[in-house]
Motif scaffolding. Structure first.
Motif, PDB file in Angstrom:
ATOM      1  N   VAL A  75       0.857  -1.182   0.000  1.00 22.39           N
ATOM      2  CA  VAL A  75       0.000   0.000   0.000  1.00 22.39           C
ATOM      3  C   VAL A  75       0.894   1.234   0.000  1.00 22.39           C
ATOM      4  CG1 VAL A  75      -0.165   0.112   2.537  1.00 22.39           C
ATOM      5  CG2 VAL A  75      -1.970   1.139   1.127  1.00 22.39           C
ATOM      6  N   GLU A  76       0.457   2.277  -0.681  1.00 20.54           N
ATOM      7  CA  GLU A  76       1.190   3.539  -0.682  1.00 20.54           C
ATOM      8  C   GLU A  76       0.948   4.277   0.629  1.00 20.54           C
ATOM      9  OE1 GLU A  76       0.504   6.089  -4.006  1.00 20.54           O
ATOM     10  OE2 GLU A  76       0.383   4.410  -5.418  1.00 20.54           O
ATOM     11  N   PHE A  77       2.034   4.805   1.180  1.00 15.81           N
ATOM     12  CA  PHE A  77       1.918   5.656   2.361  1.00 15.81           C
ATOM     13  C   PHE A  77       2.933   6.772   2.213  1.00 15.81           C
ATOM     14  CE2 PHE A  77       2.475   7.090   6.700  1.00 15.81           C
ATOM     15  CZ  PHE A  77       1.169   7.126   7.162  1.00 15.81           C
ATOM     16  N   GLU A  78       2.447   7.970   1.887  1.00 15.93           N
ATOM     17  CA  GLU A  78       3.317   9.100   1.564  1.00 15.93           C
ATOM     18  C   GLU A  78       4.281   8.692   0.449  1.00 15.93           C
ATOM     19  OE1 GLU A  78       2.778  12.095   2.660  1.00 15.93           O
ATOM     20  OE2 GLU A  78       1.276  11.599   4.179  1.00 15.93           O
ATOM     21  N   ASN A  79       5.592   8.758   0.698  1.00 21.74           N
ATOM     22  CA  ASN A  79       6.567   8.427  -0.345  1.00 21.74           C
ATOM     23  C   ASN A  79       7.055   6.987  -0.260  1.00 21.74           C
ATOM     24  OD1 ASN A  79       7.884   8.879   2.084  1.00 21.74           O
ATOM     25  ND2 ASN A  79       9.780   9.565   1.113  1.00 21.74           N
ATOM     26  N   LEU A  80       6.389   6.167   0.565  1.00 21.30           N
ATOM     27  CA  LEU A  80       6.810   4.779   0.762  1.00 21.30           C
ATOM     28  C   LEU A  80       5.774   3.815   0.202  1.00 21.30           C
ATOM     29  CD1 LEU A  80       8.022   4.915   4.485  1.00 21.30           C
ATOM     30  CD2 LEU A  80       9.418   5.196   2.417  1.00 21.30           C
ATOM     31  N   VAL A  81       6.219   2.598  -0.044  1.00 21.89           N
ATOM     32  CA  VAL A  81       5.313   1.474  -0.284  1.00 21.89           C
ATOM     33  C   VAL A  81       5.537   0.502   0.865  1.00 21.89           C
ATOM     34  CG1 VAL A  81       4.686  -0.453  -1.774  1.00 21.89           C
ATOM     35  CG2 VAL A  81       5.340   1.750  -2.787  1.00 21.89           C
ATOM     36  N   VAL A  82       4.499   0.305   1.671  1.00 22.14           N
ATOM     37  CA  VAL A  82       4.624  -0.523   2.870  1.00 22.14           C
ATOM     38  C   VAL A  82       3.561  -1.624   2.830  1.00 22.14           C
ATOM     39  CG1 VAL A  82       5.757   1.227   4.275  1.00 22.14           C
ATOM     40  CG2 VAL A  82       3.270   1.221   4.125  1.00 22.14           C
ATOM     41  N   ARG A  83       3.236  -2.211   3.974  1.00 19.16           N
ATOM     42  CA  ARG A  83       2.349  -3.370   3.979  1.00 19.16           C
ATOM     43  C   ARG A  83       1.083  -3.118   4.805  1.00 19.16           C
ATOM     44  NH1 ARG A  83       2.852  -7.120   0.332  1.00 19.16           N
ATOM     45  NH2 ARG A  83       2.678  -8.947   1.695  1.00 19.16           N
ATOM     46  N   LYS A  84       0.041  -3.830   4.393  1.00 15.18           N
ATOM     47  CA  LYS A  84      -1.218  -3.786   5.137  1.00 15.18           C
ATOM     48  C   LYS A  84      -1.934  -5.119   4.991  1.00 15.18           C
ATOM     49  CE  LYS A  84      -4.510  -2.246   1.607  1.00 15.18           C
ATOM     50  NZ  LYS A  84      -5.355  -3.463   1.690  1.00 15.18           N
ATOM     51  N   ILE A  85      -2.875  -5.391   5.887  1.00 16.77           N
ATOM     52  CA  ILE A  85      -3.739  -6.547   5.711  1.00 16.77           C
ATOM     53  C   ILE A  85      -4.566  -6.330   4.443  1.00 16.77           C
ATOM     54  CG2 ILE A  85      -3.877  -7.313   8.114  1.00 16.77           C
ATOM     55  CD1 ILE A  85      -6.380  -5.584   8.447  1.00 16.77           C
ATOM     56  N   SER A  86      -4.764  -7.400   3.674  1.00 14.81           N
ATOM     57  CA  SER A  86      -5.487  -7.259   2.407  1.00 14.81           C
ATOM     58  C   SER A  86      -6.926  -6.814   2.628  1.00 14.81           C
ATOM     59  CB  SER A  86      -5.455  -8.589   1.639  1.00 14.81           C
ATOM     60  OG  SER A  86      -4.125  -8.928   1.312  1.00 14.81           O
ATOM     61  N   ASN A  87      -7.579  -7.407   3.611  1.00 16.12           N
ATOM     62  CA  ASN A  87      -8.976  -7.065   3.875  1.00 16.12           C
ATOM     63  C   ASN A  87      -9.031  -5.983   4.948  1.00 16.12           C
ATOM     64  OD1 ASN A  87     -11.724  -6.912   4.275  1.00 16.12           O
ATOM     65  ND2 ASN A  87     -12.033  -9.127   4.248  1.00 16.12           N
ATOM     66  N   HIS A  88      -8.675  -4.760   4.548  1.00 17.55           N
ATOM     67  CA  HIS A  88      -8.687  -3.662   5.506  1.00 17.55           C
ATOM     68  C   HIS A  88     -10.105  -3.185   5.812  1.00 17.55           C
ATOM     69  CE1 HIS A  88      -8.597  -1.562   1.547  1.00 17.55           C
ATOM     70  NE2 HIS A  88      -9.530  -0.832   2.141  1.00 17.55           N
ATOM     71  N   ASP A  89     -11.052  -3.491   4.947  1.00 20.96           N
ATOM     72  CA  ASP A  89     -12.413  -2.977   5.088  1.00 20.96           C
ATOM     73  C   ASP A  89     -13.054  -3.456   6.399  1.00 20.96           C
ATOM     74  OD1 ASP A  89     -14.726  -1.537   3.857  1.00 20.96           O
ATOM     75  OD2 ASP A  89     -15.632  -3.527   4.000  1.00 20.96           O
ATOM     76  N   ILE A  90     -12.937  -4.750   6.689  1.00 20.68           N
ATOM     77  CA  ILE A  90     -13.519  -5.287   7.930  1.00 20.68           C
ATOM     78  C   ILE A  90     -12.891  -4.608   9.141  1.00 20.68           C
ATOM     79  CG2 ILE A  90     -13.625  -7.341   9.397  1.00 20.68           C
ATOM     80  CD1 ILE A  90     -14.032  -9.008   6.912  1.00 20.68           C
ATOM     81  N   TYR A  91     -11.575  -4.483   9.124  1.00 23.10           N
ATOM     82  CA  TYR A  91     -10.842  -3.891  10.239  1.00 23.10           C
ATOM     83  C   TYR A  91     -11.268  -2.434  10.463  1.00 23.10           C
ATOM     84  CZ  TYR A  91      -6.710  -2.131  12.791  1.00 23.10           C
ATOM     85  OH  TYR A  91      -5.864  -1.540  13.700  1.00 23.10           O
TER      86      TYR A  91
END
Length: 273
Positions: A229-245
């Motif tokens: 996932v993009e975060f500012e100028n970085l590409v980092v990680r997130k859970i795929s199903n962020h919607d439920i969270y």
């Protein structure tokens, strides 16, 4: 000392986030942005404009792997506030930027201060709401003693009223005397309680000592798949199903809050050393 601007706080946090991401990628450790940081990534592709922190979550196995590497790396730019390394009153971990310091309106109990990234372990939680509440209460009760156990622990429970001051004398001073110097022992107890359901086939996971209280429980499946996932100028990680969270924590999370609710952590101020 000069006070940091919001942009400088963000740059310090991005520097630490990049470091953690590089470690995780090199050591096959999976992690995710969490809380308002994950919300910021989805809604703003970076920081929420009025927010000033970075939160990460890792399942317990990945969390322990990351702690091991961070302890071994001992990166000179940053300090690790983790109970196996230094005394602390928190039940999670903070990576702190070494060129900064902080002042809190509530307490000065932690021996390490500065701009931080919070790192939370995710454990299995009991399916029954009542059992979750009991587990949470256990952690909270140990946490009260933990905050009283370290230098400055008596001061953290300060009250503006006479009755509050008397309550502090009656309740917290005896705890401070009894538990002073026992922060690691109390952190180990909290860790044990947080992990007591990890060998059970329950349906949910979360961080039981969360500020979100009863909202902090999610289907365990959402911690099995991750993506970039993009975060500012970085590409980092997130859970795929962020919607439920995010729905569990914030409801209609893509809707901006009212102006009066757009606030940051006003109890802290950050400075360059």
């Amino acid at each position: 000392m000069r006070k940091l601007t919001n942009e400088e706080i963000w740059q310090c946090e991005l520097e630490m986030l990049k470091y953690i991401d590089e470690i995780c990628q090199s050591n096959q450790i999976e992690y995710s942005l969490a809380g308002g940081t994950l919300l910021g990534a989805i809604r703003h592709k970076g920081f929420i404009p009025w927010d000033d922190d970075v939160d990460l979550i890792l399942t317990r196995h990945n969390y322990e792997k990351l702690m091991k590497v961070l302890m071994e790396e001992n990166e000179p730019r940053f300090s690790l506030l983790y109970y196996k390394k230094v005394p602390t009153f928190i039940s999670f971990t903070r990576l702190i930027h070494g060129k900064t310091t902080s002042v809190s309106k509530h307490n000065e109990s932690n021996i390490l201060k500065g701009v931080w990234v919070d790192i939370f372990p995710i454990d299995t939680l009991p399916d029954d709401k009542g059992e979750r509440k009991l587990q949470q209460d256990k952690v909270k009760n140990i946490g009260k003693r933990l905050r009283a156990s370290i230098k400055g622990g008596f001061k953290y429970a300060s009250f503006p009223t006479l009755s509050g001051f008397l309550a502090k004398i009656i309740i917290f001073l005896p705890w401070h005397i009894r538990y002073y110097g026992k922060s690691r022992e109390l952190c180990e107890k909290i860790d044990y309680v947080m992990q007591e359901y990890n060998d059970q086939d329950a349906k949910e996971k979360g961080f039981i000592d969360s500020i979100y209280f009863e909202k902090e429980h999610f289907p365990k499946e959402i911690f099995e798949k991750y993506e970039d996932v993009e975060f500012e100028n970085l590409v980092v990680r997130k859970i795929s199903n962020h919607d439920i969270y995010l729905k569990q924590l914030y409801g209609e999370y893509m809707k901006l809050p009212e102006e009066k609710d757009r606030v940051s952590h006003e109890i802290y101020e950050w400075y360059w050393k």
